[in-house]
Scaffold this motif. Structure first.
Motif, PDB file in Angstrom:
ATOM      1  N   LYS A 218       1.132  -1.271   0.091  1.00  0.00           N
ATOM      2  CA  LYS A 218       0.277   0.460  -0.464  1.00  0.00           C
ATOM      3  C   LYS A 218       0.793   1.454   0.038  1.00  0.00           C
ATOM      4  O   LYS A 218       1.583   1.070   0.462  1.00  0.00           O
ATOM      5  CB  LYS A 218      -1.044   0.424   0.872  1.00  0.00           C
ATOM      6  CG  LYS A 218      -1.458  -1.278   1.547  1.00  0.00           C
ATOM      7  CD  LYS A 218      -2.275  -1.214   2.968  1.00  0.00           C
ATOM      8  CE  LYS A 218      -2.903  -1.995   2.726  1.00  0.00           C
ATOM      9  NZ  LYS A 218      -4.394  -2.202   4.214  1.00  0.00           N
ATOM     10  N   LEU A 219       0.240   2.625  -0.561  1.00  0.00           N
ATOM     11  CA  LEU A 219       0.946   3.323  -0.583  1.00  0.00           C
ATOM     12  C   LEU A 219       0.775   4.665   0.446  1.00  0.00           C
ATOM     13  O   LEU A 219      -0.529   4.827   0.398  1.00  0.00           O
ATOM     14  CB  LEU A 219       1.200   4.121  -2.351  1.00  0.00           C
ATOM     15  CG  LEU A 219       1.065   3.515  -3.046  1.00  0.00           C
ATOM     16  CD1 LEU A 219       1.451   4.477  -4.114  1.00  0.00           C
ATOM     17  CD2 LEU A 219       3.182   2.752  -2.952  1.00  0.00           C
TER      18      LEU A 219
ATOM     19  N   LEU B  12      -6.278   5.871  -0.196  1.00  0.00           N
ATOM     20  CA  LEU B  12      -6.273   4.755   0.069  1.00  0.00           C
ATOM     21  C   LEU B  12      -7.650   4.132   0.077  1.00  0.00           C
ATOM     22  O   LEU B  12      -8.150   3.840   1.994  1.00  0.00           O
ATOM     23  CB  LEU B  12      -5.630   3.333  -0.078  1.00  0.00           C
ATOM     24  CG  LEU B  12      -5.575   2.238  -0.431  1.00  0.00           C
ATOM     25  CD1 LEU B  12      -5.341   1.966  -1.896  1.00  0.00           C
ATOM     26  CD2 LEU B  12      -4.870   1.508   0.455  1.00  0.00           C
TER      27      LEU B  12
ATOM     28  N   GLU C 243      -9.990  -0.313   3.891  1.00  0.00           N
ATOM     29  CA  GLU C 243      -9.115   0.567   4.613  1.00  0.00           C
ATOM     30  C   GLU C 243      -9.842   0.649   6.187  1.00  0.00           C
ATOM     31  O   GLU C 243     -11.449   1.306   5.597  1.00  0.00           O
ATOM     32  CB  GLU C 243      -9.031   1.442   3.966  1.00  0.00           C
ATOM     33  CG  GLU C 243      -7.555   1.229   2.733  1.00  0.00           C
ATOM     34  CD  GLU C 243      -6.714   0.762   3.263  1.00  0.00           C
ATOM     35  OE1 GLU C 243      -5.368   1.594   4.796  1.00  0.00           O
ATOM     36  OE2 GLU C 243      -5.932  -0.872   3.214  1.00  0.00           O
TER      37      GLU C 243
ATOM     38  N   PHE D  60      -5.807  -0.719  -7.481  1.00  0.00           N
ATOM     39  CA  PHE D  60      -6.131  -0.008  -6.071  1.00  0.00           C
ATOM     40  C   PHE D  60      -7.001   0.724  -6.007  1.00  0.00           C
ATOM     41  O   PHE D  60      -6.871   1.263  -7.458  1.00  0.00           O
ATOM     42  CB  PHE D  60      -4.050   0.696  -5.182  1.00  0.00           C
ATOM     43  CG  PHE D  60      -4.001  -0.312  -4.841  1.00  0.00           C
ATOM     44  CD1 PHE D  60      -2.806  -0.585  -6.139  1.00  0.00           C
ATOM     45  CD2 PHE D  60      -3.918  -0.973  -3.176  1.00  0.00           C
ATOM     46  CE1 PHE D  60      -2.070  -1.887  -5.380  1.00  0.00           C
ATOM     47  CE2 PHE D  60      -2.717  -2.232  -3.225  1.00  0.00           C
ATOM     48  CZ  PHE D  60      -1.421  -2.167  -4.398  1.00  0.00           C
TER      49      PHE D  60
ATOM     50  N   TYR E 292      -8.794   4.918  -4.759  1.00  0.00           N
ATOM     51  CA  TYR E 292      -8.481   6.253  -4.343  1.00  0.00           C
ATOM     52  C   TYR E 292      -9.290   6.594  -4.440  1.00  0.00           C
ATOM     53  O   TYR E 292      -9.831   6.897  -5.515  1.00  0.00           O
ATOM     54  CB  TYR E 292      -7.160   6.527  -4.481  1.00  0.00           C
ATOM     55  CG  TYR E 292      -5.674   5.571  -4.161  1.00  0.00           C
ATOM     56  CD1 TYR E 292      -5.254   4.624  -5.498  1.00  0.00           C
ATOM     57  CD2 TYR E 292      -5.018   6.100  -2.808  1.00  0.00           C
ATOM     58  CE1 TYR E 292      -4.060   3.923  -4.443  1.00  0.00           C
ATOM     59  CE2 TYR E 292      -3.573   5.582  -2.365  1.00  0.00           C
ATOM     60  CZ  TYR E 292      -3.315   4.422  -4.195  1.00  0.00           C
ATOM     61  OH  TYR E 292      -2.350   3.851  -3.540  1.00  0.00           O
TER      62      TYR E 292
END
Lengths: 111, 117
Positions: free
Chosen positions: A98-99, B46, B59, B34, B36
């Motif tokens: 993850k960033l 995220l 998340e 991913f 965002y």
């Protein structure tokens, strides 16, 4: 928890006026520090990855360096087309893959 | 190389409707994608990690029943915002990691601007 702090928040330069952007980070076991460029209304564009202290990478007028606590993005003789938001991100041992992004530095280069 | 596309680039919808956003890796395969979201003058946050063939990992604070993620193939992930409300209006951006790469770079799509009326 990984943390990334970028400074300054905004930077205004004259064309040809070299400068540096800073990215300070806290991460457990750095697995990569990334620099991206983002233009308004667009997704980030990948610039560099740095993995270990002392590493340097260059691309045209940009040069990224890395120490154990921070990274610098040096811009040499910038042009107006270099105007953008520059984002720094890290991934590490506890959040690998993850960033975590910093807030970015808005760079404006005036002709 | 490493091009990621998103569709649509912008969408306007009425409150209560659902919206689907597609994210495709065009010239590589991506086991992991991913999602965002980015609010004006803020950085990327995220929302979830999408792995091909398995359930997404969300998340903390992201409602998985509201933001449905499907990663059905190595080149496609979708985000569906269900029963959208004005507070869901935002810039949604996907990214992808190259399958089999030993590097950790994520390559980003151009983003989707969602406006909920």
């Amino acid at each position: 928890e990984d943390q990334v702090t970028q400074s300054p928040e905004a930077l205004r330069l004259q064309e040809g006026e070299s400068s540096s952007l800073n990215c300070s980070y806290t991460v457990s076991g750095l697995r990569g520090l990334f620099w991206y460029r983002q233009d308004p209304g667009k997704g980030p564009e990948f610039l560099f990855t740095l993995y270990s202290a002392g590493e340097e990478k260059e691309k045209e007028r940009l040069k990224a360096t890395l120490t154990k606590k921070e990274s610098f993005l040096h811009i040499t003789a910038p042009k107006p087309e270099d105007s953008a938001t520059y984002l720094c991100a890290v991934t590490g041992g506890t959040s690998y893959g993850k960033l975590t992004f910093g807030q970015g530095t808005i760079l404006t280069v005036h002709p | 190389g490493a091009v990621v596309s998103q569709h649509p680039s912008w969408v306007i919808c009425k409150s209560g409707t659902s919206v689907k956003i597609e994210c495709r890796s065009l010239d590589f395969q991506a086991t992991t994608m991913f999602w965002y979201r980015q609010f004006p003058k803020q950085s990327l946050m995220l929302m979830a990690t999408s792995n091909e063939g398995s359930k997404a990992t969300y998340e903390q604070g992201v409602e998985k029943d509201k933001f449905l993620i499907n990663h059905a193939s190595l080149t496609l992930s979708t985000l569906t915002v269900t029963s959208a409300h004005p507070e869901d209006s935002s810039f949604y951006i996907c990214s992808a990691r190259v399958r089999g790469s030993s590097y950790n770079e994520q390559f980003f799509g151009p983003g989707t601007r969602l406006t909920v009326l």
